[in-house]
Design a protein around this motif. Sequence first.
Motif, short mmCIF file in Angstrom:
data_model
loop_
_atom_site.label_atom_id
_atom_site.label_comp_id
_atom_site.label_asym_id
_atom_site.label_seq_id
_atom_site.Cartn_x
_atom_site.Cartn_y
_atom_site.Cartn_z
N ASN A 59 1.07 -75.55 65.07
CA ASN A 59 2.51 -75.32 65.14
C ASN A 59 2.90 -74.47 66.35
N ASN A 60 2.30 -74.79 67.49
CA ASN A 60 2.56 -74.06 68.74
C ASN A 60 2.36 -72.56 68.56
N GLY A 61 1.27 -72.21 67.93
CA GLY A 61 0.96 -70.81 67.65
C GLY A 61 0.38 -70.10 68.85
N GLU A 62 -0.46 -69.14 68.57
CA GLU A 62 -1.08 -68.31 69.59
C GLU A 62 -1.82 -69.18 70.62
N THR A 63 -1.71 -68.81 71.88
CA THR A 63 -2.42 -69.51 72.95
C THR A 63 -3.42 -68.56 73.59
N ILE A 64 -4.66 -69.04 73.71
CA ILE A 64 -5.72 -68.26 74.35
C ILE A 64 -6.25 -69.08 75.52
N VAL A 65 -6.33 -68.45 76.69
CA VAL A 65 -6.95 -69.08 77.86
C VAL A 65 -8.03 -68.13 78.35
N ALA A 66 -9.26 -68.61 78.37
CA ALA A 66 -10.40 -67.83 78.86
C ALA A 66 -11.01 -68.58 80.03
N GLU A 67 -11.05 -67.93 81.19
CA GLU A 67 -11.59 -68.57 82.40
C GLU A 67 -12.95 -67.98 82.74
N ASN A 68 -13.74 -68.75 83.47
CA ASN A 68 -15.06 -68.33 83.93
C ASN A 68 -15.96 -67.87 82.78
N VAL A 69 -15.91 -68.61 81.69
CA VAL A 69 -16.74 -68.32 80.52
C VAL A 69 -18.10 -68.97 80.72
N THR A 70 -19.15 -68.21 80.53
CA THR A 70 -20.51 -68.75 80.64
C THR A 70 -20.91 -69.33 79.29
N LEU A 71 -21.25 -70.61 79.28
CA LEU A 71 -21.72 -71.27 78.07
C LEU A 71 -23.23 -71.44 78.13
N GLU A 72 -23.86 -71.51 76.99
CA GLU A 72 -25.31 -71.60 76.91
C GLU A 72 -25.76 -73.06 76.87
N ARG A 73 -26.84 -73.33 77.57
CA ARG A 73 -27.44 -74.67 77.54
C ARG A 73 -27.97 -74.96 76.14
N ASN A 74 -27.66 -76.14 75.65
CA ASN A 74 -28.15 -76.63 74.37
C ASN A 74 -27.74 -75.81 73.15
N ALA A 75 -26.77 -74.91 73.30
CA ALA A 75 -26.25 -74.20 72.13
C ALA A 75 -25.31 -75.14 71.39
N GLU A 76 -25.27 -75.04 70.08
CA GLU A 76 -24.36 -75.89 69.32
C GLU A 76 -23.03 -75.16 69.16
N LEU A 97 -22.40 -71.01 65.00
CA LEU A 97 -21.75 -70.54 63.79
C LEU A 97 -21.17 -69.12 63.88
N VAL A 98 -21.09 -68.56 65.07
CA VAL A 98 -20.48 -67.25 65.29
C VAL A 98 -19.14 -67.47 65.98
N VAL A 99 -18.08 -66.86 65.46
CA VAL A 99 -16.75 -67.04 66.04
C VAL A 99 -16.70 -66.44 67.44
N GLU A 100 -16.33 -67.26 68.41
CA GLU A 100 -16.15 -66.81 69.79
C GLU A 100 -14.68 -66.59 70.10
N TYR A 101 -13.83 -67.56 69.71
CA TYR A 101 -12.39 -67.49 69.96
C TYR A 101 -11.67 -68.04 68.73
N GLN A 102 -10.51 -67.43 68.44
CA GLN A 102 -9.73 -67.91 67.30
C GLN A 102 -8.25 -67.67 67.56
N ALA A 103 -7.45 -68.73 67.41
CA ALA A 103 -6.01 -68.64 67.63
C ALA A 103 -5.28 -68.83 66.30
N ASN A 104 -4.31 -67.98 66.05
CA ASN A 104 -3.50 -68.07 64.84
C ASN A 104 -2.41 -69.12 65.02
N SER A 105 -1.91 -69.62 63.90
CA SER A 105 -0.88 -70.66 63.94
C SER A 105 0.50 -70.04 64.08
N GLY A 106 1.44 -70.90 64.44
CA GLY A 106 2.85 -70.50 64.46
C GLY A 106 3.42 -70.66 63.07
N LYS A 107 4.73 -70.51 62.95
CA LYS A 107 5.39 -70.62 61.65
C LYS A 107 5.36 -72.06 61.16
N LEU A 108 5.24 -72.21 59.86
CA LEU A 108 5.24 -73.54 59.25
C LEU A 108 6.62 -74.17 59.40
#
Length: 125
Positions: A59-76, A97-108
Amino acid sequence: MKKFKWGLSFIAIILAISCSTKEELKEISGTYEFKDVGKHAFVINAEHIEATIRIIGANNGETIVAENVTLERNAEYTAIIGSENFNNLKTTLLNNLVVEYQANSGKLSNNFKNGIIKIDWIGFD
């Protein structure tokens, strides 16, 4: 003794030349975009991965932009797009299975919109 030093120098030169002729790494890139409700698992098979991650809550909630993030090879990684029906409206990106980023929703509202996760990445093969 001179022959030994000369032979040792010759071996060192040969080893240095053979190490410097490795194949060059090839740059590869891609994009993952998740809009459908549910869990979506993916693995990036590359070295030295850098990414831009964009997460928009439902519902057009919270927006997160993360740049230059290093990701791991073969990580799920798991992208979770929440659902109005399950009362879990968060849009979440997990690494093994570990939370890296989480955005909340907008109003219903009557016009429910899913959250979005988009990952643009560059790495080397």
